[in-house]
Design an enzyme around this catalytic site. Sequence first.
Site, PDB file in Angstrom:
ATOM      1  N   ARG A  35     -41.743  -5.101 -25.972  1.00  0.00           N
ATOM      2  CA  ARG A  35     -41.788  -4.311 -24.729  1.00  0.00           C
ATOM      3  C   ARG A  35     -43.116  -4.462 -23.996  1.00  0.00           C
ATOM      4  O   ARG A  35     -43.140  -4.439 -22.760  1.00  0.00           O
ATOM      5  CB  ARG A  35     -41.542  -2.840 -25.034  1.00  0.00           C
ATOM      6  CG  ARG A  35     -40.092  -2.598 -25.364  1.00  0.00           C
ATOM      7  CD  ARG A  35     -39.858  -1.163 -25.703  1.00  0.00           C
ATOM      8  NE  ARG A  35     -38.444  -0.900 -25.856  1.00  0.00           N
ATOM      9  CZ  ARG A  35     -37.942   0.106 -26.548  1.00  0.00           C
ATOM     10  NH1 ARG A  35     -38.744   0.963 -27.135  1.00  0.00           N
ATOM     11  NH2 ARG A  35     -36.649   0.270 -26.630  1.00  0.00           N
ATOM     12  N   LYS A 196     -17.918   2.262 -32.896  1.00  0.00           N
ATOM     13  CA  LYS A 196     -16.944   3.262 -32.467  1.00  0.00           C
ATOM     14  C   LYS A 196     -16.410   3.079 -31.063  1.00  0.00           C
ATOM     15  O   LYS A 196     -17.140   2.681 -30.164  1.00  0.00           O
ATOM     16  CB  LYS A 196     -17.602   4.640 -32.553  1.00  0.00           C
ATOM     17  CG  LYS A 196     -17.934   5.011 -33.973  1.00  0.00           C
ATOM     18  CD  LYS A 196     -18.534   6.389 -34.037  1.00  0.00           C
ATOM     19  CE  LYS A 196     -18.657   6.823 -35.492  1.00  0.00           C
ATOM     20  NZ  LYS A 196     -19.312   8.111 -35.612  1.00  0.00           N
ATOM     21  N   GLY A 352     -28.163  -2.539 -28.010  1.00  0.00           N
ATOM     22  CA  GLY A 352     -29.010  -2.690 -29.203  1.00  0.00           C
ATOM     23  C   GLY A 352     -28.574  -3.732 -30.203  1.00  0.00           C
ATOM     24  O   GLY A 352     -29.307  -4.686 -30.455  1.00  0.00           O
ATOM     25  N   GLY A 375     -29.750   2.202 -23.604  1.00  0.00           N
ATOM     26  CA  GLY A 375     -29.073   3.307 -22.908  1.00  0.00           C
ATOM     27  C   GLY A 375     -28.902   3.035 -21.426  1.00  0.00           C
ATOM     28  O   GLY A 375     -27.844   3.301 -20.843  1.00  0.00           O
TER      29      GLY A 375
HETATM   30  P1  AMP Z   1     -22.719   0.216 -32.040  1.00  0.00           P
HETATM   31  O1  AMP Z   1     -24.052   0.878 -32.192  1.00  0.00           O
HETATM   32  O2  AMP Z   1     -21.609   1.145 -31.720  1.00  0.00           O
HETATM   33  O3  AMP Z   1     -22.772  -0.984 -31.137  1.00  0.00           O
HETATM   34  O4  AMP Z   1     -22.345  -0.313 -33.509  1.00  0.00           O
HETATM   35  C1  AMP Z   1     -23.063  -1.296 -34.184  1.00  0.00           C
HETATM   36  C2  AMP Z   1     -22.741  -1.221 -35.649  1.00  0.00           C
HETATM   37  O5  AMP Z   1     -21.354  -1.415 -35.837  1.00  0.00           O
HETATM   38  C3  AMP Z   1     -23.420  -2.278 -36.468  1.00  0.00           C
HETATM   39  O6  AMP Z   1     -24.388  -1.674 -37.282  1.00  0.00           O
HETATM   40  C4  AMP Z   1     -22.292  -2.891 -37.305  1.00  0.00           C
HETATM   41  O7  AMP Z   1     -22.618  -3.040 -38.667  1.00  0.00           O
HETATM   42  C5  AMP Z   1     -21.175  -1.888 -37.151  1.00  0.00           C
HETATM   43  N1  AMP Z   1     -19.851  -2.499 -37.338  1.00  0.00           N
HETATM   44  C6  AMP Z   1     -19.360  -3.604 -36.753  1.00  0.00           C
HETATM   45  N2  AMP Z   1     -18.143  -3.899 -37.213  1.00  0.00           N
HETATM   46  C7  AMP Z   1     -17.843  -2.960 -38.135  1.00  0.00           C
HETATM   47  C8  AMP Z   1     -16.710  -2.747 -38.979  1.00  0.00           C
HETATM   48  N3  AMP Z   1     -15.666  -3.560 -38.966  1.00  0.00           N
HETATM   49  N4  AMP Z   1     -16.744  -1.673 -39.807  1.00  0.00           N
HETATM   50  C9  AMP Z   1     -17.817  -0.857 -39.833  1.00  0.00           C
HETATM   51  N5  AMP Z   1     -18.912  -1.013 -39.057  1.00  0.00           N
HETATM   52  C10 AMP Z   1     -18.925  -2.051 -38.213  1.00  0.00           C
END
Ligand code: AMP
Length: 394
Positions: A35, A196, A352, A375
């Site tokens: 940064r 999610k 991220g 964000g």
């Molecule tokens: P996000 O912050 O929502 O973009 O989620 C990122 C996280 O999702 C990473 O740490 C990944 O390890 C996790 N992730 C990706 N695919 C899967 C999966 N099939 N099951 C559980 N976690 C996952």
Amino acid sequence: MKNIDNYDFTGKKAIVRVDFNVPLNEKFEVTDSTRIKAAIPTIKKIAETGSVILMSHFGRPKGQEEKYSLKHIISAVNELLGKDVIFIDDCIGEKVENICSTLNKGEVVLLENLRFYSEEEKGDKVFAEKLSKLADVYVNDAFGTAHRAHASTAVIADFFPTEKLFGYLMQDEVNSLEKVLKFPQKPFTAILGGAKVSTKIPVIEQMLSKVDNLIIGGGMMFTFIKAQGGNVGSSMVEDDFLETAKSLLETAKKNNVNIYLPVDSVNADKFSNDANISMSNSNSIPSGEMGLDIGKESIKTFCEVIENSKTILWNGPMGVFEMDNFAKGTISVAESLVRATEKGAFTLVGGGDSVAAINKYNLEEKVSYVSTGGGAMLEFMEGKDLPGVKAIRG
Ligand code: AMP
């Protein structure tokens, strides 16, 4: 519009909002200076003819906590800038005003953490006015906080009706995101992954009004697959969002958006890199197993779609890429983006974990743009007006 290149800073003092919220180790040394590096071109350019007053937040202090002092980063800034900054242990008040009023060309001041004053996050007008009094022109180069209407990121701009502009980093971020979201060359493909669905619904909705193809991977794919009647074993699913997933799929159909969900998955008997691994169709995962990556067939289809697109936006990994055994899908998508870029597509990676992934594979220089503002980038993708952008452009 005024910008860093066409503005004449001669004899002027610029107050520059940067994002120096960098991580430190237990010895208070900077462990990742990305940064700070990102703000250096703007600082150097202004300092060629004018003087610079840098302001930033740092962590989440409760009052004036020494561990959140920006004094810890002085040596990192000096090293990257190639000269010594003048650090002031406050960001408003008489001492600050006195030093800033006598600055010479080329001098760079670093003010103390803005969040030592609660007025910063409250977007307090009086506090913003005090900061504004220190300079002749306001420059915002902190894209990471552009989604916040804080005193230094947005409110201060009111005190510079005409003398306000974006720094290079902010300008590049806004240009790249607008290129994708407002003026995409078709076919336009978005790739969404991560854990999610619930956190990405507004983004998915926006994408469904813009893209030709939407690729869905990561943990969130299982909520869609289950919503369509598939068996997903013990994979990550958000049961409260099955109806939402169904209605998003219907919207896609109505909008003629091609949805690509993984047809196969790499499964594990526990959430661990040394789990027993098996493959299956993504809609018939045996009970007791969880899908942690997308399978070979899915990778093949996804790469074909990506490499036939002219604009590609990627947010979120395809699997648990932090574990080597479940990283293949994410690596393959990253490499596919590189091939698409070589063929002339505009490829933007943001959010991220996809940024962490592209950096991990050393591919960040081989895609068109990597957005640094987690964000802020998400809110931009959701179609929101960012206060920090609006404050400058109106
Ligand atoms: P996000 O912050 O929502 O973009 O989620 C990122 C996280 O999702 C990473 O740490 C990944 O390890 C996790 N992730 C990706 N695919 C899967 C999966 N099939 N099951 C559980 N976690 C996952």
